[in-house]
Design an enzyme around this catalytic site. Structure first.
Site, short mmCIF file in Angstrom:
data_model
loop_
_atom_site.label_atom_id
_atom_site.label_comp_id
_atom_site.label_asym_id
_atom_site.label_seq_id
_atom_site.Cartn_x
_atom_site.Cartn_y
_atom_site.Cartn_z
CE LYS A 94 -4.53 0.90 0.61
NZ LYS A 94 -5.70 0.19 0.10
N GLY A 194 -19.88 7.14 5.65
CA GLY A 194 -18.97 7.43 4.54
C GLY A 194 -19.63 7.06 3.23
N GLY A 196 -18.59 7.89 0.03
CA GLY A 196 -17.70 8.22 -1.07
C GLY A 196 -17.96 7.27 -2.23
CG ASN A 197 -15.04 7.01 -5.31
OD1 ASN A 197 -15.72 7.78 -5.99
ND2 ASN A 197 -13.77 7.23 -5.04
CB VAL A 198 -16.85 1.95 -1.53
CG1 VAL A 198 -17.43 0.58 -1.22
CG2 VAL A 198 -15.50 1.80 -2.20
P1 NAD Z 1 -13.72 7.92 -0.72
O1 NAD Z 1 -12.62 8.83 -0.41
O2 NAD Z 1 -14.37 8.00 -2.06
O3 NAD Z 1 -14.88 8.07 0.37
C1 NAD Z 1 -14.67 8.19 1.74
C2 NAD Z 1 -15.82 9.01 2.28
O4 NAD Z 1 -15.81 8.95 3.70
C3 NAD Z 1 -15.76 10.48 1.89
O5 NAD Z 1 -17.00 10.91 1.35
C4 NAD Z 1 -15.44 11.19 3.22
O6 NAD Z 1 -16.01 12.48 3.31
C5 NAD Z 1 -16.10 10.24 4.20
N1 NAD Z 1 -15.57 10.33 5.57
C6 NAD Z 1 -14.28 10.47 5.99
N2 NAD Z 1 -14.23 10.49 7.33
C7 NAD Z 1 -15.52 10.36 7.77
C8 NAD Z 1 -16.12 10.31 9.04
N3 NAD Z 1 -15.38 10.41 10.16
N4 NAD Z 1 -17.46 10.15 9.12
C9 NAD Z 1 -18.22 10.04 8.00
N5 NAD Z 1 -17.70 10.08 6.74
C10 NAD Z 1 -16.37 10.24 6.64
O7 NAD Z 1 -13.18 6.43 -0.43
P2 NAD Z 1 -13.73 5.07 -1.00
O8 NAD Z 1 -12.96 4.71 -2.19
O9 NAD Z 1 -15.21 5.11 -1.05
O10 NAD Z 1 -13.28 4.05 0.14
C11 NAD Z 1 -13.96 3.98 1.39
C12 NAD Z 1 -13.25 3.00 2.30
O11 NAD Z 1 -13.23 1.71 1.70
C13 NAD Z 1 -11.79 3.34 2.60
O12 NAD Z 1 -11.48 2.96 3.91
C14 NAD Z 1 -11.03 2.48 1.61
O13 NAD Z 1 -9.73 2.18 2.06
C15 NAD Z 1 -11.89 1.24 1.60
N6 NAD Z 1 -11.76 0.46 0.37
C16 NAD Z 1 -12.02 1.04 -0.83
C17 NAD Z 1 -11.90 0.27 -1.99
C18 NAD Z 1 -12.21 0.86 -3.34
O14 NAD Z 1 -12.36 0.08 -4.31
N7 NAD Z 1 -12.36 2.15 -3.47
C19 NAD Z 1 -11.52 -1.08 -1.91
C20 NAD Z 1 -11.30 -1.64 -0.65
C21 NAD Z 1 -11.41 -0.86 0.49
#
Ligand code: NAD
Length: 365
Positions: A94, A194, A196-198
């Site tokens: 990572k 949260g 975000g994307n996921v």
């Molecule tokens: P992202 O950055 O698109 O979304 C994260 C969201 O969480 C943001 O909207 C942010 O504002 C919000 N956030 C941050 N701190 C917060 C809090 N204290 N309370 C509420 N919301 C909060 O990230 P993502 O790609 O959606 O990934 C989300 C999680 O999943 C991460 O931990 C990432 O490591 C994990 N993950 C993602 C993937 C992937 O394919 N994108 C794969 C495996 C794991």
């Protein structure tokens, strides 16, 4: 346990680097520094027994460099076990870039980062994580082949987040089946922290199935956008963990199941996308087990993204990606019953299976 923590803290004082609590036999840590572009990054290679260390790059404004190091150590270790349990021939790695992705991410900084990745000769392969987009990976691709998560237009498998969300949805359904006897999520009260994307893609699956979804995020604009799109409710309170709910889905950052939250948690199931949801795998995993809260291990159910990017290396298509991701349902059910049979935490059950795959390969070499 207390003695172990005291010992670890003593060790940390004597050996502030390798004595870090999160250091866990990592093979290599690379500090990348470039004043011209403002790049400060750390690449963590935890284990390469099963293959090259693959894992995304996170850009985040950490409180300190130690926090960034701690994060990359925990995240890269998690990737080793994620790929191992998913049956992929990949090791765990990572990267973190210290800074605000909204204001400090420039093309020059990303290209310089790509050059550092390239200098590792393929031992580490990057992809996107929090703060990164497919377009960033396309840019990195111009300076190194050791990058995945490339856009479909550039020949990649595209944004992994929808696939990650689908895998989380599968894992959540399996955990619901285990806890409630039925995997239908209709009318289940589910809090997604949260969006975000996921998180957003997960909300779409949940609302399609008729779940009662509550969302929380730091961004009010995102909350309103997602609420309007899927007709879900914004959580207005200030202690989400203590709300009555069936399922808690952590989809922001890790360590939200910690000493502060664990005793207030009312959820019956925890299943989400965030990496490293348990601040301490052993202590909090055991407490969840004692409280009868079913925890679907994060590194098992959020593997959709790595399955998606692995397709770029192995040349398999969407059908195979979906088949492998759907299989997270079966693996989750197996792990949950394995934990019950062996009277261990679900995290331990998943971890043991992943570790034994690595040990077997090590012996074969
Ligand atoms: P992202 O950055 O698109 O979304 C994260 C969201 O969480 C943001 O909207 C942010 O504002 C919000 N956030 C941050 N701190 C917060 C809090 N204290 N309370 C509420 N919301 C909060 O990230 P993502 O790609 O959606 O990934 C989300 C999680 O999943 C991460 O931990 C990432 O490591 C994990 N993950 C993602 C993937 C992937 O394919 N994108 C794969 C495996 C794991």
């Amino acid at each position: 346990m207390v003695t172990e923590v005291v010992k670890a803290k003593e060790l940390q004082k004597l050996d502030p680097v390798f004595g870090q609590l999160s250091f866990d036999n990592h093979e290599q840590i690379v500090f990348c520094n470039d004043k011209d572009t403002g790049l400060k990054a750390i690449i963590g290679i935890h284990n390469t027994v099963l293959g090259p260390a693959l894992g995304g790059t996170r850009m985040w404004q950490y409180n300190s460099e130690w926090d960034a190091l701690n994060d990359v150590l925990r995240l890269s270790r998690g990737m080793t076990f994620k790929s191992a349990i998913t049956g992929l021939n990949l090791g765990g790695g990572k990267a973190v870039i210290i800074g605000d992705a909204k204001t400090q991410k420039t093309p020059e900084l990303m290209l310089r980062f790509g050059e550092f990745v390239h200098s590792l000769g393929g031992r580490y392969i990057t992809a996107e994580d929090v703060g990164m987009m497919t377009s960033d990976m396309d840019l990195v691709r111009t300076v190194t082949p050791y990058v995945t998560g490339i856009s479909e237009e550039k020949g990649g498998a595209g944004n992994p987040s929808p696939i990650t969300a689908y895998g989380v949805f599968m894992g959540m359904k399996a955990a619901a089946k285990y806890k409630f006897g039925n995997d239908n999520l209709e009318d289940k009260v589910i809090y997604v922290e949260g969006i975000g994307n996921v998180g957003e893609a997960l909300v779409e699956h949940l609302s399609n199935e008729g779940a009662k979804v509550f969302i929380s995020d730091l961004s009010q604009d995102r909350l309103e956008e997602v609420r309007d799109k899927y007709g879900v409710s914004i959580y207005e309170g200030n202690n989400l963990y203590a709300e009555d709910m069936d399922i808690y889905a952590p989809c922001a950052l890790g360590a939200t199941v910690n000493n502060k939250t664990i005793n207030t948690l009312k959820a019956k199931v925890i299943a989400g996308a965030a990496n490293n949801q348990l601040a301490d795998e052993h202590i909090h995993g055991t407490q969840l087990r004692e409280r009868g809260i079913v925890y679907a291990p994060d590194f098992l159910i959020n593997a959709g993204g790595i399955i998606n990017v692995y397709a770029e290396l192995e040349n398999y298509g969407k059908q195979e990606i979906m088949r492998k991701t759907e299989n997270i349902y079966n693996t989750t059910l197996e792990i949950l019953s394995n934990a019950e049979t062996n009277e261990i935490t679900t995290h331990e059950a998943a971890f043991h299976i992943a570790q034994s795959r690595i040990d077997t390969r090590k012996k074969e070499r």
